[in-house]
Design a protein around this motif. Sequence first.
Motif, mmCIF file in Angstrom:
data_model
loop_
_atom_site.group_PDB
_atom_site.id
_atom_site.type_symbol
_atom_site.label_atom_id
_atom_site.label_comp_id
_atom_site.label_asym_id
_atom_site.label_seq_id
_atom_site.Cartn_x
_atom_site.Cartn_y
_atom_site.Cartn_z
ATOM 1 N N LEU A 186 6.721 9.950 -3.870
ATOM 2 C CA LEU A 186 7.859 9.162 -3.387
ATOM 3 C C LEU A 186 9.117 10.010 -3.240
ATOM 4 C CD1 LEU A 186 7.487 5.912 -5.566
ATOM 5 C CD2 LEU A 186 6.414 6.452 -3.372
ATOM 6 N N MET A 187 9.305 10.940 -4.169
ATOM 7 C CA MET A 187 10.565 11.682 -4.206
ATOM 8 C C MET A 187 10.664 12.769 -3.138
ATOM 9 S SD MET A 187 10.988 11.980 -8.366
ATOM 10 C CE MET A 187 12.620 12.747 -8.319
ATOM 11 N N ILE A 188 9.566 13.490 -2.896
ATOM 12 C CA ILE A 188 9.624 14.568 -1.901
ATOM 13 C C ILE A 188 9.821 14.025 -0.481
ATOM 14 C CG2 ILE A 188 8.280 16.410 -0.794
ATOM 15 C CD1 ILE A 188 7.278 17.217 -3.537
ATOM 16 N N PRO A 189 9.078 12.973 -0.054
ATOM 17 C CA PRO A 189 9.345 12.413 1.289
ATOM 18 C C PRO A 189 10.785 11.934 1.451
ATOM 19 C CG PRO A 189 7.310 11.522 0.392
ATOM 20 C CD PRO A 189 7.947 12.319 -0.707
ATOM 21 N N ALA A 190 11.336 11.312 0.415
ATOM 22 C CA ALA A 190 12.719 10.832 0.481
ATOM 23 C C ALA A 190 13.688 12.000 0.622
ATOM 24 C CB ALA A 190 13.054 10.012 -0.767
ATOM 25 N N PRO A 219 0.845 -1.208 0.000
ATOM 26 C CA PRO A 219 0.000 0.000 0.000
ATOM 27 C C PRO A 219 0.875 1.251 0.000
ATOM 28 C CG PRO A 219 -0.800 -1.589 1.596
ATOM 29 C CD PRO A 219 0.506 -2.116 1.099
ATOM 30 N N LEU A 220 0.399 2.315 -0.626
ATOM 31 C CA LEU A 220 1.198 3.526 -0.829
ATOM 32 C C LEU A 220 1.723 4.113 0.477
ATOM 33 C CD1 LEU A 220 2.346 5.620 -2.723
ATOM 34 C CD2 LEU A 220 0.160 6.843 -2.633
ATOM 35 N N ILE A 221 0.892 4.187 1.522
ATOM 36 C CA ILE A 221 1.342 4.782 2.785
ATOM 37 C C ILE A 221 2.491 3.986 3.380
ATOM 38 C CG2 ILE A 221 -0.430 3.541 4.110
ATOM 39 C CD1 ILE A 221 1.104 7.010 4.907
ATOM 40 N N PHE A 222 2.456 2.645 3.251
ATOM 41 C CA PHE A 222 3.550 1.819 3.750
ATOM 42 C C PHE A 222 4.828 2.058 2.948
ATOM 43 C CE2 PHE A 222 0.422 -1.612 5.438
ATOM 44 C CZ PHE A 222 0.206 -0.832 6.566
ATOM 45 N N ILE A 264 7.272 9.587 10.673
ATOM 46 C CA ILE A 264 5.807 9.602 10.793
ATOM 47 C C ILE A 264 5.222 10.891 10.209
ATOM 48 C CG2 ILE A 264 3.884 9.629 12.429
ATOM 49 C CD1 ILE A 264 5.694 7.935 14.311
ATOM 50 N N ILE A 265 5.781 12.039 10.601
ATOM 51 C CA ILE A 265 5.229 13.328 10.172
ATOM 52 C C ILE A 265 5.402 13.543 8.667
ATOM 53 C CG2 ILE A 265 5.546 15.831 10.341
ATOM 54 C CD1 ILE A 265 6.019 15.445 13.327
ATOM 55 N N ILE A 266 6.596 13.262 8.148
ATOM 56 C CA ILE A 266 6.833 13.437 6.709
ATOM 57 C C ILE A 266 5.932 12.495 5.901
ATOM 58 C CG2 ILE A 266 8.528 13.121 4.854
ATOM 59 C CD1 ILE A 266 10.680 14.023 6.880
ATOM 60 N N SER A 267 5.793 11.255 6.361
ATOM 61 C CA SER A 267 4.961 10.275 5.649
ATOM 62 C C SER A 267 3.500 10.714 5.626
ATOM 63 C CB SER A 267 5.090 8.898 6.303
ATOM 64 O OG SER A 267 6.422 8.435 6.271
ATOM 65 N N LEU A 268 2.986 11.132 6.780
ATOM 66 C CA LEU A 268 1.583 11.541 6.858
ATOM 67 C C LEU A 268 1.302 12.769 6.013
ATOM 68 C CD1 LEU A 268 0.716 10.956 10.632
ATOM 69 C CD2 LEU A 268 -0.120 9.678 8.662
ATOM 70 N N PHE A 269 2.164 13.774 6.121
ATOM 71 C CA PHE A 269 1.993 14.990 5.325
ATOM 72 C C PHE A 269 2.025 14.684 3.834
ATOM 73 C CE2 PHE A 269 1.996 17.847 8.809
ATOM 74 C CZ PHE A 269 1.719 19.113 8.315
ATOM 75 N N SER A 270 2.962 13.835 3.439
ATOM 76 C CA SER A 270 3.084 13.496 2.017
ATOM 77 C C SER A 270 1.854 12.762 1.523
ATOM 78 C CB SER A 270 4.334 12.631 1.797
ATOM 79 O OG SER A 270 5.486 13.308 2.234
ATOM 80 N N TYR A 271 1.369 11.830 2.314
ATOM 81 C CA TYR A 271 0.209 11.024 1.912
ATOM 82 C C TYR A 271 -1.070 11.864 1.879
ATOM 83 C CZ TYR A 271 -3.044 7.081 1.727
ATOM 84 O OH TYR A 271 -4.033 6.194 1.349
ATOM 85 N N LEU A 272 -1.191 12.798 2.812
ATOM 86 C CA LEU A 272 -2.419 13.585 2.909
ATOM 87 C C LEU A 272 -2.457 14.788 1.964
ATOM 88 C CD1 LEU A 272 -2.883 13.621 6.789
ATOM 89 C CD2 LEU A 272 -4.187 12.262 5.132
ATOM 90 N N PHE A 273 -1.316 15.405 1.714
ATOM 91 C CA PHE A 273 -1.305 16.668 0.994
ATOM 92 C C PHE A 273 -0.681 16.624 -0.395
ATOM 93 C CE2 PHE A 273 -1.385 17.840 5.559
ATOM 94 C CZ PHE A 273 -2.623 18.473 5.568
ATOM 95 N N LEU A 274 -0.027 15.504 -0.755
ATOM 96 C CA LEU A 274 0.557 15.401 -2.090
ATOM 97 C C LEU A 274 -0.306 14.578 -3.037
ATOM 98 C CD1 LEU A 274 4.379 14.918 -1.333
ATOM 99 C CD2 LEU A 274 3.241 16.944 -2.228
ATOM 100 N N LEU A 275 -1.286 13.863 -2.482
ATOM 101 C CA LEU A 275 -2.174 13.040 -3.324
ATOM 102 C C LEU A 275 -3.052 13.925 -4.210
ATOM 103 C CD1 LEU A 275 -3.392 10.095 -1.082
ATOM 104 C CD2 LEU A 275 -2.216 9.929 -3.256
#
Length: 492
Positions: free
Chosen positions: A433-437, A387-390, A481-492
Amino acid sequence: MAEEKGNLLQKVGLILGIVSAVIIALFVNLGPEYYNAKLVAAVAALMSIWWITEAVPLAITALVPLILFPLTGAVSGKTTSEAYMNSTIFLFMGGFLIAIAMEKWNLHKRVALTVINIFGSNPAQLILGFMIATGFISMWISNTATALMVFPIGLAVLTKIEEEFGKERSKKFGTALMLSIAYAASIGGMGTLVGTPPNLVFARVYKIAFPDKPMILFADWMKFAVPITIIMLLATWIILTKIVFKTEKELSINRGIIKSEKEKLGKIGFEEKVVLFVFAITSMLWIFRTDLELGILKIPGWASLFPKADFIDDGTVAIGMAVLLFLIPSKSRAGETSFVLDFPAISKVPWDIILLFGGGFALAEGFVTSGLSKLIGQQFASFGGLPLIFIIVLICFSVTALSELTSNTATAQIVLPILASLAVTMKIDPRLLMIPATLAASFGFMLPVGTPPNAIVFSSQRLKVKDMVKGGVIVDLLSVIIISLFSYLFLL
């Protein structure tokens, strides 16, 4: 009892490091094309364990690549040794020499008393003030230069607190203050595209890989990254001052004492003015060396006035301004020599820390040269079916862990092109994928070699590696946790 536990940990660490290296070298199989990568991984395991447990002096562990890389055939002695002396090392040296000049002429005391007056004398408030200032400056110049600017001021404040309440009682405050400066310098860099090299690597790789997609604008990056930066700065402040290194409120200094101490210093002397001027000019030269693109406004960098602007870096500035202090005559009869800085000042440079960071560069060079970094980066492709969030969480966690031992810039350069390809395969927006990394590459807070600011504050001799691990592991995990959540919620 504590000393006995420390000695036991060192002995266990010494043996465990060697055993881990031998097991990896003899029994791990990464394939014939990655044989050297396996050897580098073995050396990395040994060094990591020795650094964390302080089994041997940290600077001695830093010399291990010079011995084991050539002997095992993983990396040549020439390539390894060259990693120990580069422009970042000279940036360290120049910054430290300016700090030594501040201390010699008591400018650090004057600045410290002024800072306490501005931010208040409450320990937690002081640390928050330092973090806000450091984080903001780091949004515009390199985290290394930022840490070098703020570190001597923080150390002067800490020295003042220690004089008032004793070193033992001030220990938790000192640890929290030093770590806050290092962490804020790295966190602040996330906020703008020019704040840290991984951000610029992302912009370049994204443009090359996806020329038909709209460019990531300066303002767009800030809209996404600045909220994360603010949250991480506040969260890190709470972790350091309220949880891990809870400071005593009683350490507050009476403002009357501050005023009295400032009066004792008298009027600012000639040498203090010179050092303050050099410090201020150095800061301005760092900030405005390259073009600053602030959305619609572009401020040309002064380096463009020279024939080859890209030949000039922050190390050039630091050494140039430090040398100036050895050339300006002193007017004080009490001075030991006739110049603002004399040659014996060289002996006060923390060479063990410079050697320690050189070892980190050598290890990072081994990761790249042997292909180990590439191999680790390729493992991201195996995440495709999750899954994308994982996937985002695993990417952030892996990049943060990798940044503990390798250059964050090198990590970004290797990982981002692979993630761009993975995004195409998964048919998703590559930014997911690229911005969180890219943001995760700015973390790596557990070891002195994790980031340049870590090494700088470690030179204060107020920190143990276990202190850095204790605070760093929580901040690292929280960042994932914070970077992953922000990326999943606001970059989609």
